[in-house]
Motif scaffolding. Structure first.
Motif, PDB file in Angstrom:
ATOM      1  N   MET A   1       6.973 -79.269  -7.592  1.00 34.09           N
ATOM      2  CA  MET A   1       7.152 -79.182  -9.110  1.00 34.09           C
ATOM      3  C   MET A   1       8.159 -79.914  -9.648  1.00 34.09           C
ATOM      4  SD  MET A   1       4.741 -76.711 -10.152  1.00 34.09           S
ATOM      5  CE  MET A   1       5.372 -76.130 -11.885  1.00 34.09           C
ATOM      6  N   SER A   2       9.416 -80.108  -9.208  1.00 33.76           N
ATOM      7  CA  SER A   2      10.528 -80.824  -9.585  1.00 33.76           C
ATOM      8  C   SER A   2      10.061 -82.428  -9.401  1.00 33.76           C
ATOM      9  CB  SER A   2      11.741 -80.626  -8.810  1.00 33.76           C
ATOM     10  OG  SER A   2      12.035 -79.117  -9.163  1.00 33.76           O
ATOM     11  N   GLU A   3       9.468 -82.657  -8.275  1.00 40.02           N
ATOM     12  CA  GLU A   3       8.756 -84.151  -8.059  1.00 40.02           C
ATOM     13  C   GLU A   3       7.692 -84.442  -9.066  1.00 40.02           C
ATOM     14  OE1 GLU A   3       7.688 -84.300  -3.924  1.00 40.02           O
ATOM     15  OE2 GLU A   3       9.557 -84.215  -3.185  1.00 40.02           O
ATOM     16  N   VAL A   4       6.706 -83.626  -9.367  1.00 42.55           N
ATOM     17  CA  VAL A   4       5.699 -83.927 -10.159  1.00 42.55           C
ATOM     18  C   VAL A   4       6.302 -84.169 -11.697  1.00 42.55           C
ATOM     19  CG1 VAL A   4       3.322 -83.009 -11.161  1.00 42.55           C
ATOM     20  CG2 VAL A   4       3.892 -83.042  -8.635  1.00 42.55           C
ATOM     21  N   TYR A   5       6.909 -83.051 -12.085  1.00 47.03           N
ATOM     22  CA  TYR A   5       7.421 -83.150 -13.537  1.00 47.03           C
ATOM     23  C   TYR A   5       8.763 -83.800 -13.580  1.00 47.03           C
ATOM     24  CZ  TYR A   5       3.526 -79.783 -14.345  1.00 47.03           C
ATOM     25  OH  TYR A   5       2.647 -78.934 -14.309  1.00 47.03           O
ATOM     26  N   HIS A   6       9.193 -84.373 -12.808  1.00 44.01           N
ATOM     27  CA  HIS A   6      10.293 -85.343 -12.772  1.00 44.01           C
ATOM     28  C   HIS A   6      11.451 -84.550 -13.281  1.00 44.01           C
ATOM     29  CE1 HIS A   6       7.693 -88.665 -11.837  1.00 44.01           C
ATOM     30  NE2 HIS A   6       6.718 -88.565 -12.861  1.00 44.01           N
ATOM     31  N   ARG A   7      11.969 -83.252 -12.724  1.00 44.30           N
ATOM     32  CA  ARG A   7      12.988 -82.650 -13.094  1.00 44.30           C
ATOM     33  C   ARG A   7      13.947 -82.694 -12.064  1.00 44.30           C
ATOM     34  NH1 ARG A   7      12.812 -79.825 -17.898  1.00 44.30           N
ATOM     35  NH2 ARG A   7      13.918 -78.227 -17.208  1.00 44.30           N
ATOM     36  N   LYS A   8      15.118 -82.664 -12.303  1.00 44.67           N
ATOM     37  CA  LYS A   8      16.600 -82.783 -11.419  1.00 44.67           C
ATOM     38  C   LYS A   8      17.038 -81.396 -11.680  1.00 44.67           C
ATOM     39  CE  LYS A   8      16.927 -87.906 -11.233  1.00 44.67           C
ATOM     40  NZ  LYS A   8      17.976 -89.043 -11.291  1.00 44.67           N
ATOM     41  N   THR A   9      16.900 -80.900 -12.752  1.00 43.75           N
ATOM     42  CA  THR A   9      17.622 -79.586 -13.302  1.00 43.75           C
ATOM     43  C   THR A   9      16.564 -78.224 -12.759  1.00 43.75           C
ATOM     44  OG1 THR A   9      16.659 -79.687 -15.301  1.00 43.75           O
ATOM     45  CG2 THR A   9      19.128 -80.191 -14.913  1.00 43.75           C
ATOM     46  N   ARG A  10      16.993 -77.087 -12.731  1.00 46.31           N
ATOM     47  CA  ARG A  10      16.217 -76.093 -12.605  1.00 46.31           C
ATOM     48  C   ARG A  10      14.974 -75.897 -13.406  1.00 46.31           C
ATOM     49  NH1 ARG A  10      19.566 -70.451 -11.959  1.00 46.31           N
ATOM     50  NH2 ARG A  10      17.399 -69.775 -11.592  1.00 46.31           N
ATOM     51  N   LEU A  11      13.699 -75.548 -12.717  1.00 50.61           N
ATOM     52  CA  LEU A  11      12.720 -75.437 -13.552  1.00 50.61           C
ATOM     53  C   LEU A  11      12.890 -74.253 -14.407  1.00 50.61           C
ATOM     54  CD1 LEU A  11      10.107 -75.731 -10.966  1.00 50.61           C
ATOM     55  CD2 LEU A  11      10.669 -77.146 -12.471  1.00 50.61           C
ATOM     56  N   PRO A  12      12.493 -74.190 -15.881  1.00 47.97           N
ATOM     57  CA  PRO A  12      12.865 -73.031 -17.002  1.00 47.97           C
ATOM     58  C   PRO A  12      12.264 -71.731 -16.518  1.00 47.97           C
ATOM     59  CG  PRO A  12      11.167 -74.635 -17.810  1.00 47.97           C
ATOM     60  CD  PRO A  12      11.685 -75.418 -16.345  1.00 47.97           C
ATOM     61  N   GLU A  13      11.156 -71.564 -15.904  1.00 47.50           N
ATOM     62  CA  GLU A  13      10.207 -70.378 -15.670  1.00 47.50           C
ATOM     63  C   GLU A  13      10.369 -69.503 -17.013  1.00 47.50           C
ATOM     64  OE1 GLU A  13      10.122 -68.648 -11.864  1.00 47.50           O
ATOM     65  OE2 GLU A  13      11.105 -70.035 -10.886  1.00 47.50           O
ATOM     66  N   THR A  14      10.203 -70.178 -18.045  1.00 50.45           N
ATOM     67  CA  THR A  14      10.042 -69.413 -19.270  1.00 50.45           C
ATOM     68  C   THR A  14       8.836 -68.994 -19.757  1.00 50.45           C
ATOM     69  OG1 THR A  14      10.435 -71.311 -20.455  1.00 50.45           O
ATOM     70  CG2 THR A  14      12.510 -70.113 -20.095  1.00 50.45           C
ATOM     71  N   GLY A  15       7.770 -69.391 -19.209  1.00 55.07           N
ATOM     72  CA  GLY A  15       6.356 -69.345 -19.989  1.00 55.07           C
ATOM     73  C   GLY A  15       5.696 -68.008 -19.063  1.00 55.07           C
ATOM     74  N   ALA A  16       4.368 -68.294 -19.188  1.00 53.70           N
ATOM     75  CA  ALA A  16       3.645 -67.105 -18.613  1.00 53.70           C
ATOM     76  C   ALA A  16       3.544 -67.124 -17.178  1.00 53.70           C
ATOM     77  CB  ALA A  16       2.144 -67.628 -18.724  1.00 53.70           C
ATOM     78  N   VAL A  17       3.290 -65.703 -16.701  1.00 59.13           N
ATOM     79  CA  VAL A  17       3.689 -65.313 -15.269  1.00 59.13           C
ATOM     80  C   VAL A  17       2.347 -65.848 -14.282  1.00 59.13           C
ATOM     81  CG1 VAL A  17       3.996 -63.475 -13.774  1.00 59.13           C
ATOM     82  CG2 VAL A  17       5.059 -63.516 -15.913  1.00 59.13           C
ATOM     83  N   TYR A  18       2.584 -66.516 -13.456  1.00 60.51           N
ATOM     84  CA  TYR A  18       1.604 -66.885 -12.312  1.00 60.51           C
ATOM     85  C   TYR A  18       2.053 -66.060 -11.024  1.00 60.51           C
ATOM     86  CZ  TYR A  18       0.282 -70.510 -15.615  1.00 60.51           C
ATOM     87  OH  TYR A  18      -0.255 -71.326 -16.637  1.00 60.51           O
TER      88      TYR A  18
END
Length: 377
Positions: A121-138
């Motif tokens: 996910m970090s590669e796809v969304y070009h994130r170098k920091t932690r993913l937020p995980e503030t949205g809906a639950v999967y």
């Protein structure tokens, strides 16, 4: 519309019942231990969550592969296009289980899968920091069996047995989907009289009324996938509205629930009120030994107290004896009695037409079936 490989999970012994439900809804199925596989699109995911009476959950199969090392597990998981399922802010807890596999440490398997998804996910969304995980639950699950990995995404959330109507329950409640399964196994149809002589909080009569009125069991609850960006509430609301329009409001049903405990009858009435079926169930305080009827071709389904849970064994076996004496003369009625007491037939006084092994939670039980000989009306 994209088609998914789906799984309806089922309690041990009920897989065929869940499979039959799906077949009746037009799906091709493959029945396996504790699950039934089928295919469907986004609408099917919502429909099966809304309408299946005997399943536990509906899961999307994300991937299946073999893995004997943590490196294999990581790389195969990372190779999946997770962005097709998870948005940037997805909250994706990972649960796990492992049977007869080289990778038997479940917390480690969960951690590896989580790390692989985060990396992808970090590669796809070009994130170098932690993913937020503030949205809906999967909710994701990694399940290993004989080194075969099954990665799934749970669309249901709280198990489907949680219909939302049972606000109060007795000391040994029957899960709602188990009650529905017993009704299907008993071949009860809405044109037959139905009696539960030990109804407790009323689950069996209420599930019979929901079947009789064609009320979708998931109508009063929501599902975790309704919050997902690619499923959403509009479609769920549309299907819920269609389910409301499918209710048979003018059907006549003969459904009764009895219990020796008056307090339980009041709880059963309240639960029936919550389910919207209070007006069509006859609840009454009465001991099983006092049941009498002149009706024919009815069905009795009972989940009496088992010796190890609500009462001592002697009084429970006396109840079985009373049931045998009361139900014996009702030869046109079919009787289905669920108990963990494997000596039930001895006390009931009659050998069952058939026995079926089922699990009420973790407890092994048998459904003792006494088939009636219908009288032509």
């Amino acid at each position: 519309m994209k088609e998914f490989n789906l799984i309806a999970t089922a309690a041990a012994g009920l897989e065929a019942v869940v499979g039959n439900e799906l077949k009746h809804r037009g799906y091709e199925v493959v029945v396996e231990n504790s699950r039934v596989r089928f295919k469907g699109n986004v609408e099917d995911i919502l429909l099966t969550n809304l309408w299946l009476r005997t399943a536990d959950r509906i899961k999307i199969v994300v991937a299946e592969f073999k893995a004997k090392t943590f490196e294999e597990l990581f790389q195969r998981t990372k190779a999946i296009a997770w962005d097709q399922y998870l948005p940037l802010d997805a909250n994706f807890p990972v649960a796990g289980k492992s049977q007869k596999s080289t990778l038997h440490n479940v917390p480690s398997c969960q951690a590896i899968v989580k790390k692989a998804i985060v990396t992808k996910m970090s590669e796809v969304y070009h994130r170098k920091t932690r993913l937020p995980e503030t949205g809906a639950v999967y909710p994701i699950e990694v399940a290993l069996n004989k080194d075969q990995v099954l990665l799934t995404l749970d669309t249901t959330g709280s198990s489907l047995f949680k219909r939302g109507y049972r606000l109060e329950k007795g000391g040994a409640p029957l899960k709602e989907n188990m009650a529905a399964a017993l009704l299907f196994l008993a071949h009860w149809y809405p044109d037959k009289a139905f009696v539960d002589p030990v109804c407790g909080s009323g689950t069996l009569p209420i599930e019979a009324a929901l079947i009789g009125k064609n009320i979708a069991p998931g109508l009063q609850r929501s599902f975790v996938c309704e919050e997902w960006t690619w499923i959403g509430k509009p479609l769920a609301n549309k299907l819920r509205q269609q389910a409301k329009e499918a209710i048979k409001s003018d059907v006549t049903l003969d459904i009764s629930g009895y219990d020796i405990d008056g307090r339980m009858i009041e709880i059963a009435k309240q639960n029936a009120q919550n389910a919207g079926v209070a007006d069509i169930i006859n609840f009454k305080q009465m001991a099983a030994k006092d049941f009498k009827t002149t009706k024919i071709n009815g069905v009795i389904v009972a989940n009496p107290p088992y010796g190890e849970r609500l009462s001592d064994q002697d009084s429970v076996r006396k109840l079985y004896q009373q049931m045998g004496q009361v139900y014996g003369p009702l030869t046109s009625w079919s009787k289905y009695i669920l108990t963990s007491d494997l000596e039930f037939e001895k006390y009931y006084g009659q050998k069952a037409s058939k026995r079926r092994k089922l699990y009420n939670g973790a407890l092994r039980t048998d459904l003792f079936q006494y088939w009636g000989k219908p009288i032509k009306k």
